[in-house]
Design a protein around this motif. Sequence first.
Motif, PDB file in Angstrom:
ATOM      1  N   ALA A  79      11.701   7.390 -11.711  1.00  0.00           N
ATOM      2  CA  ALA A  79      10.395   8.049 -11.832  1.00  0.00           C
ATOM      3  C   ALA A  79       9.398   7.489 -10.829  1.00  0.00           C
ATOM      4  O   ALA A  79       8.656   8.241 -10.171  1.00  0.00           O
ATOM      5  CB  ALA A  79       9.861   7.881 -13.254  1.00  0.00           C
ATOM      6  N   VAL A  80       9.392   6.153 -10.690  1.00  0.00           N
ATOM      7  CA  VAL A  80       8.462   5.510  -9.748  1.00  0.00           C
ATOM      8  C   VAL A  80       8.780   5.942  -8.321  1.00  0.00           C
ATOM      9  O   VAL A  80       7.882   6.303  -7.544  1.00  0.00           O
ATOM     10  CB  VAL A  80       8.529   3.970  -9.878  1.00  0.00           C
ATOM     11  N   VAL A  81      10.061   5.908  -7.965  1.00  0.00           N
ATOM     12  CA  VAL A  81      10.465   6.317  -6.620  1.00  0.00           C
ATOM     13  C   VAL A  81      10.094   7.774  -6.372  1.00  0.00           C
ATOM     14  O   VAL A  81       9.591   8.141  -5.293  1.00  0.00           O
ATOM     15  CB  VAL A  81      11.979   6.084  -6.409  1.00  0.00           C
ATOM     16  N   ALA A  82      10.315   8.621  -7.380  1.00  0.00           N
ATOM     17  CA  ALA A  82       9.990  10.046  -7.237  1.00  0.00           C
ATOM     18  C   ALA A  82       8.495  10.245  -7.038  1.00  0.00           C
ATOM     19  O   ALA A  82       8.059  11.066  -6.215  1.00  0.00           O
ATOM     20  CB  ALA A  82      10.472  10.816  -8.461  1.00  0.00           C
ATOM     21  N   ILE A  83       7.679   9.502  -7.795  1.00  0.00           N
ATOM     22  CA  ILE A  83       6.223   9.611  -7.657  1.00  0.00           C
ATOM     23  C   ILE A  83       5.791   9.231  -6.251  1.00  0.00           C
ATOM     24  O   ILE A  83       4.982   9.929  -5.619  1.00  0.00           O
ATOM     25  CB  ILE A  83       5.506   8.721  -8.702  1.00  0.00           C
ATOM     26  N   LEU A  84       6.322   8.137  -5.751  1.00  0.00           N
ATOM     27  CA  LEU A  84       5.900   7.652  -4.434  1.00  0.00           C
ATOM     28  C   LEU A  84       6.410   8.552  -3.311  1.00  0.00           C
ATOM     29  O   LEU A  84       5.672   8.836  -2.356  1.00  0.00           O
ATOM     30  CB  LEU A  84       6.370   6.215  -4.238  1.00  0.00           C
ATOM     31  N   ILE A  85       7.652   9.010  -3.407  1.00  0.00           N
ATOM     32  CA  ILE A  85       8.173   9.928  -2.381  1.00  0.00           C
ATOM     33  C   ILE A  85       7.396  11.238  -2.419  1.00  0.00           C
ATOM     34  O   ILE A  85       7.044  11.798  -1.371  1.00  0.00           O
ATOM     35  CB  ILE A  85       9.681  10.173  -2.591  1.00  0.00           C
ATOM     36  N   GLY A  86       7.096  11.719  -3.627  1.00  0.00           N
ATOM     37  CA  GLY A  86       6.302  12.940  -3.754  1.00  0.00           C
ATOM     38  C   GLY A  86       4.914  12.776  -3.153  1.00  0.00           C
ATOM     39  O   GLY A  86       4.396  13.679  -2.487  1.00  0.00           O
ATOM     40  N   THR A  87       4.328  11.599  -3.376  1.00  0.00           N
ATOM     41  CA  THR A  87       3.001  11.324  -2.808  1.00  0.00           C
ATOM     42  C   THR A  87       3.049  11.323  -1.291  1.00  0.00           C
ATOM     43  O   THR A  87       2.165  11.885  -0.624  1.00  0.00           O
ATOM     44  CB  THR A  87       2.473   9.970  -3.318  1.00  0.00           C
ATOM     45  N   ILE A  88       4.070  10.676  -0.725  1.00  0.00           N
ATOM     46  CA  ILE A  88       4.218  10.644   0.732  1.00  0.00           C
ATOM     47  C   ILE A  88       4.376  12.063   1.277  1.00  0.00           C
ATOM     48  O   ILE A  88       3.759  12.434   2.279  1.00  0.00           O
ATOM     49  CB  ILE A  88       5.416   9.766   1.139  1.00  0.00           C
ATOM     50  N   PHE A  89       5.196  12.855   0.596  1.00  0.00           N
ATOM     51  CA  PHE A  89       5.410  14.241   1.027  1.00  0.00           C
ATOM     52  C   PHE A  89       4.090  15.015   1.016  1.00  0.00           C
ATOM     53  O   PHE A  89       3.751  15.722   1.972  1.00  0.00           O
ATOM     54  CB  PHE A  89       6.436  14.917   0.110  1.00  0.00           C
ATOM     55  N   GLY A 142      -3.734  17.654   2.133  1.00  0.00           N
ATOM     56  CA  GLY A 142      -3.697  18.738   3.102  1.00  0.00           C
ATOM     57  C   GLY A 142      -4.889  18.707   4.036  1.00  0.00           C
ATOM     58  O   GLY A 142      -5.264  17.663   4.553  1.00  0.00           O
ATOM     59  N   SER A 143      -5.521  19.861   4.226  1.00  0.00           N
ATOM     60  CA  SER A 143      -6.635  19.949   5.165  1.00  0.00           C
ATOM     61  C   SER A 143      -7.972  19.595   4.529  1.00  0.00           C
ATOM     62  O   SER A 143      -9.004  19.662   5.195  1.00  0.00           O
ATOM     63  CB  SER A 143      -6.703  21.361   5.770  1.00  0.00           C
ATOM     64  N   ILE A 171      -0.979   5.685  -5.812  1.00  0.00           N
ATOM     65  CA  ILE A 171      -1.021   6.992  -5.133  1.00  0.00           C
ATOM     66  C   ILE A 171      -2.115   7.056  -4.070  1.00  0.00           C
ATOM     67  O   ILE A 171      -1.851   7.519  -2.948  1.00  0.00           O
ATOM     68  CB  ILE A 171      -1.161   8.128  -6.177  1.00  0.00           C
ATOM     69  N   PRO A 172      -3.375   6.610  -4.336  1.00  0.00           N
ATOM     70  CA  PRO A 172      -4.385   6.666  -3.261  1.00  0.00           C
ATOM     71  C   PRO A 172      -3.973   5.920  -2.001  1.00  0.00           C
ATOM     72  O   PRO A 172      -4.227   6.389  -0.879  1.00  0.00           O
ATOM     73  CB  PRO A 172      -5.615   6.027  -3.918  1.00  0.00           C
ATOM     74  N   ALA A 173      -3.324   4.758  -2.156  1.00  0.00           N
ATOM     75  CA  ALA A 173      -2.887   3.995  -0.984  1.00  0.00           C
ATOM     76  C   ALA A 173      -1.853   4.772  -0.185  1.00  0.00           C
ATOM     77  O   ALA A 173      -1.925   4.848   1.053  1.00  0.00           O
ATOM     78  CB  ALA A 173      -2.315   2.646  -1.417  1.00  0.00           C
ATOM     79  N   SER A 197      -0.054   6.752   4.419  1.00  0.00           N
ATOM     80  CA  SER A 197       1.172   7.374   4.941  1.00  0.00           C
ATOM     81  C   SER A 197       0.909   8.198   6.197  1.00  0.00           C
ATOM     82  O   SER A 197       1.596   8.016   7.214  1.00  0.00           O
ATOM     83  CB  SER A 197       1.840   8.223   3.862  1.00  0.00           C
ATOM     84  N   PRO A 198      -0.063   9.118   6.205  1.00  0.00           N
ATOM     85  CA  PRO A 198      -0.308   9.870   7.441  1.00  0.00           C
ATOM     86  C   PRO A 198      -0.831   8.993   8.573  1.00  0.00           C
ATOM     87  O   PRO A 198      -0.525   9.234   9.743  1.00  0.00           O
ATOM     88  CB  PRO A 198      -1.338  10.926   7.027  1.00  0.00           C
TER      89      PRO A 198
END
Length: 773
Positions: free
Chosen positions: A26-36, A333-334, A506-508, A513-514
């Motif tokens: 779950a943690v990995v999914a949250i972080l990968i989703g956030t990066i995406f 996003g934008s 998530i904010p970090a 990430s971008p």
Amino acid sequence: MESVPSTQTKPQAREDTKKNALIFIAVVAILIGTIFVSLLQLQPPKVVSATGSANEFSAERALSHLKEFAVKPHPLGSIEHDRVRDYLVHSLEEFGLNPEIQKANSLNSVGRWIAGGTVENIVAKIEGTNSTKAIMLVAHYDSVPGSPGAADDGAGVAAILETVRALKEMAPLQNDVIILLTDGEENGLLGAKAFVEGHPWVNDVGLVLNFEARGNEGPSFMFETSDNNSWLVKEFVQGADTPVAHSFLYSLYKQMPNDTDFSVFKEAGLKGLNFAFGDGVSHYHTTSDNFQELSFESLQHHGEYMLHLVTHFGNVDLTQTHEGNQVFFNILGSSMITYSDKLVIPIMLLAVILFAVTVVHGYRLKKLSLLGTLAGFLVFIIGIIGSFAIGSGLWSVLTFIFTDQEWLMGTDKTVGILYFISFSIIIFAFLTILYGLAHKKIKTGSLMMGALFLWLILLAASSFLLQAGSYVFAWPLLFALICVNILIRLDEHSWKSYLVTAGFAIPAFLILSPVIYLFEGLISMQMAGVLMVLVSLLGAMLVSIFTTLKIKFNWVIPSIFLVTGLLVMITNSINLNNMPTAEHPQASDIAYFMDADSNKAYWAARQPLDEYTSNYINENVKKGHTSELFPILNWDVSYTQADLYSMEAPSVTVLSEKVEGARRTIEYQLKTNRNAEELLMESFSTMNVSQLIINGKEVELKQKEFTKESPFEFNYVLGQAEELHVKVTVNAKDSIEWMIADRSYSIPESKGERPSKYSTYGDNSYIMKTIKH
């Protein structure tokens, strides 16, 4: 060291492995989703077809122009350059404009280097109904000698043509719109320099929108503003449909030696915004920068910026004066967040107060200690150092194994990103091991606050030294401190604590990430150690997970990270071993150097020898530096002696020499005798230059004292002329020694055709001679 309760009690020994595995997933999914989600902002807009609305920007319509002029290299002064110039003038005339050509002998002094050439800027105007000041759209239409320049800067030029077409379909704007297609940007920003120095319209300009490229794909990124940008940034966010901009990277860019035409306008006191796309840097300035490889989406993004911002600023008062700067960055996003840089210090002080409150809170609940926090800080420093060492070490090993593909590794987007991902996963394995070991002696709360203390230091430093970039540290830190206060009151082994940690991280991940992705594109994986330091900073947000989350055994999670990272790295390396290909070309170059004094000549190559360049360099190959062959250039090369071709060296005639008091003035006529495109001149002796006049125009010298170690360097693009007049005034007692050379954008003999899996910056020949008097 502080005491840590034993983790080997019977209830914990019966820990539900399945539950922890689900939490980990779950943690990995949250972080990968956030990066995406965070990287969605880097998706350029979809292409509008040529059949779309007439008052919309269409990349397909813009491409029809690009296919006409960005088909061959068209550097300043070349015959192809003249054809491109004429096409652009004709296209503007077809839109009902009255373009003019500003022809000027332009000279630009940058330290001890001086560039010059005769430029032909293309200038036109769309009259407004009641103009306050003009909006000026700028792109340069010259290319480097070895590239068709479809992205750099054909995309900017084509986008301007399509924007002009769309504007002519709309109701007139209040403000004038000036079109400036500059010349000679690649040779030292010569066209922009000529415009600000000699064109009367420069006084009418209220806003500059400059468009560039450092690759052939990716989002068009607003990476630079003029000073006192508060009003500009606010209007930019309102006017652009899909804005992409981060003031952190703008702050870094200001510290770098890179320049575009915008640098000249900014120095002249003009307000404006600078845009560029930068993915696909392997195509930058090479033969593969062609319209077939160009991303249509990037072209669309350029054009949408132009059209939307021109129509937005076209009806506002551009005479307003504004003070202050903005902090700005994309989020989700934008969508953009902006605020005044006057809030930077208060936000930093808020973080300091919250940090102190968190320490007191944790200390009272016996979840951390001051000594333990200091130890946690040292552990995080070890993590930073280790991450830098791992990143640098892995890159050194890979470049040693794949020496011939090192250039491709550092420039090809696909290769670089996959290595970046693999290195990052390995860093997380390292941090998991490090914090697992540290937790045996130090409490989780102390480890967390120790890591966040470094973030606080970085926030304080950036708040004073890099204000526009302070948000990168401010907001992740504030959310992380809130998280710690919540975690202090939770069981550190509960699923709630893990999800709280992931949620407040998530904010970090959204913000960094971008930034890291764009930074990787800017500096490439050649600085892998620095990039891994940035990745390890994100690890500070996950310390409580690193220390306590385990799947049956302590080594399972780090093993998952390590194996995954190694698999990605190995798979990428296998693919790399099958490169170069036409889709992933490798740089290839060959240069011919001839010393007319010694009657010796050499073939030289900067890149590893390949099946094409080996046709030239295959016997008695030496590795060295161009100082052994041609002192002006600063290259590491492979070279071998070459045949002498029947090419004449440039000639130098002393037209006059006069001594007046302590000064000596010498006038030279320099001439290429083989139709070379450029003449170069470098001092070989100590001299003090008080005045320099080139083709009748005096150069504004920014440095006047020169030595052999820090020489005077001059480069002038002749175009289709053959000679150059140089008048220099030095101290009467100075001994004069010059190296004079010419450069041709071709080599004296072609030995086969370069395969499509290689691209090149261009093959060149140089002939040099020295003069003393």
